[in-house]
Design an enzyme around this catalytic site. Structure first.
Site, short mmCIF file in Angstrom:
data_model
loop_
_atom_site.label_atom_id
_atom_site.label_comp_id
_atom_site.label_asym_id
_atom_site.label_seq_id
_atom_site.Cartn_x
_atom_site.Cartn_y
_atom_site.Cartn_z
N ASP A 30 58.24 2.45 10.88
CA ASP A 30 57.56 2.58 12.36
C ASP A 30 58.65 3.17 13.04
OD1 ASP A 30 55.11 -0.15 14.13
OD2 ASP A 30 56.94 1.28 15.10
N ILE A 31 57.99 3.93 13.62
CA ILE A 31 58.82 4.80 15.06
C ILE A 31 59.66 3.93 15.90
CG2 ILE A 31 57.21 5.04 17.10
CD1 ILE A 31 58.11 8.00 16.47
N ASN A 86 47.01 -5.67 13.46
CA ASN A 86 46.33 -6.36 14.70
C ASN A 86 44.82 -5.45 14.62
OD1 ASN A 86 49.01 -7.12 15.53
ND2 ASN A 86 49.77 -5.24 15.81
N GLY A 92 46.98 -6.59 20.29
CA GLY A 92 48.48 -5.40 20.58
C GLY A 92 47.75 -4.55 19.38
N HIS A 99 45.42 0.61 10.05
CA HIS A 99 46.90 0.43 9.59
C HIS A 99 47.36 -0.48 9.36
CE1 HIS A 99 47.94 0.43 13.56
NE2 HIS A 99 48.75 -0.38 13.52
N HIS A 101 50.79 -3.07 8.76
CA HIS A 101 52.17 -3.08 9.07
C HIS A 101 53.17 -4.08 8.10
CE1 HIS A 101 52.39 -2.22 13.86
NE2 HIS A 101 50.97 -2.36 13.35
P1 AMP Z 1 49.50 -1.04 16.56
O1 AMP Z 1 49.99 -1.83 17.46
O2 AMP Z 1 48.91 -1.83 15.65
O3 AMP Z 1 48.22 -0.39 16.81
O4 AMP Z 1 50.67 -0.46 15.52
C1 AMP Z 1 51.27 0.90 16.14
C2 AMP Z 1 52.65 1.58 15.41
O5 AMP Z 1 52.84 2.45 14.99
C3 AMP Z 1 53.18 0.01 16.98
O6 AMP Z 1 53.83 -0.20 16.00
C4 AMP Z 1 54.74 2.15 16.46
O7 AMP Z 1 55.54 2.05 16.90
C5 AMP Z 1 54.24 2.51 15.68
N1 AMP Z 1 53.98 4.02 15.37
C6 AMP Z 1 53.64 4.88 17.04
N2 AMP Z 1 53.40 5.78 16.51
C7 AMP Z 1 54.58 6.31 15.09
C8 AMP Z 1 55.30 7.21 14.62
N3 AMP Z 1 54.53 9.18 15.01
N4 AMP Z 1 55.32 7.01 13.53
C9 AMP Z 1 55.69 5.99 13.18
N5 AMP Z 1 55.02 5.20 13.44
C10 AMP Z 1 54.91 5.13 14.83
#
Ligand code: AMP
Ligand code: ZN
Length: 111
Positions: A30-31, A86, A92, A99, A101
């Protein structure tokens, strides 16, 4: 799916190192990590919500849940981890491609 950041990562259009990949899913970092280790397990099939599940999608999600424990040690999650999915606005969810986490690498606080 157009404008889906995870579909773009899966297609290689946005670079993101894969810690694991097979024909059904990828695992990336996760970024914006919310724990010492924070990974995303992303099915290659695009859909946003568990409520959109059909048999084929359920098969892929089941596969991810079978694969995650097999990968735990090599991801540094051998001492345990937390899974979060989520769903929707109140959940959120910011990326509308389902996906999972994976959080760990430390003792996580309760909630
Ligand atoms: P959600 O809030 O459950 O939809 O999670 C989306 C997640 O994707 C968040 O924790 C972001 O930090 C992560 N995210 C968004 N863009 C990227 C990316 N390019 N590479 C890795 N993680 C990402
Ligand atoms: Zn997508």
């Amino acid at each position: 799916m157009e404008n889906c950041i995870f579909c773009k990562i899966i297609a290689g259009e946005i670079p993101s190192p894969r810690l694991y990949e097979d024909d059904k899913m990828i695992v990336i970092r996760d970024i914006e990590p919310k724990a010492k280790l924070h990974y995303l397990c992303i099915p290659k099939t695009h859909f946003a919500l568990l409520s959109e599940m059909d048999e084929a999608r359920a098969e892929v999600v089941k596969y991810c849940f079978e694969k995650i424990p097999q990968l735990a040690s090599e991801l540094g999650l051998q001492d345990g981890y937390r899974i979060i999915i989520n769903q929707g606005e109140n959940g959120g969810q910011t990326v509308h491609h389902l996906h999972i986490h994976l959080l760990g690498g430390e003792v996580l606080g309760g909630f």
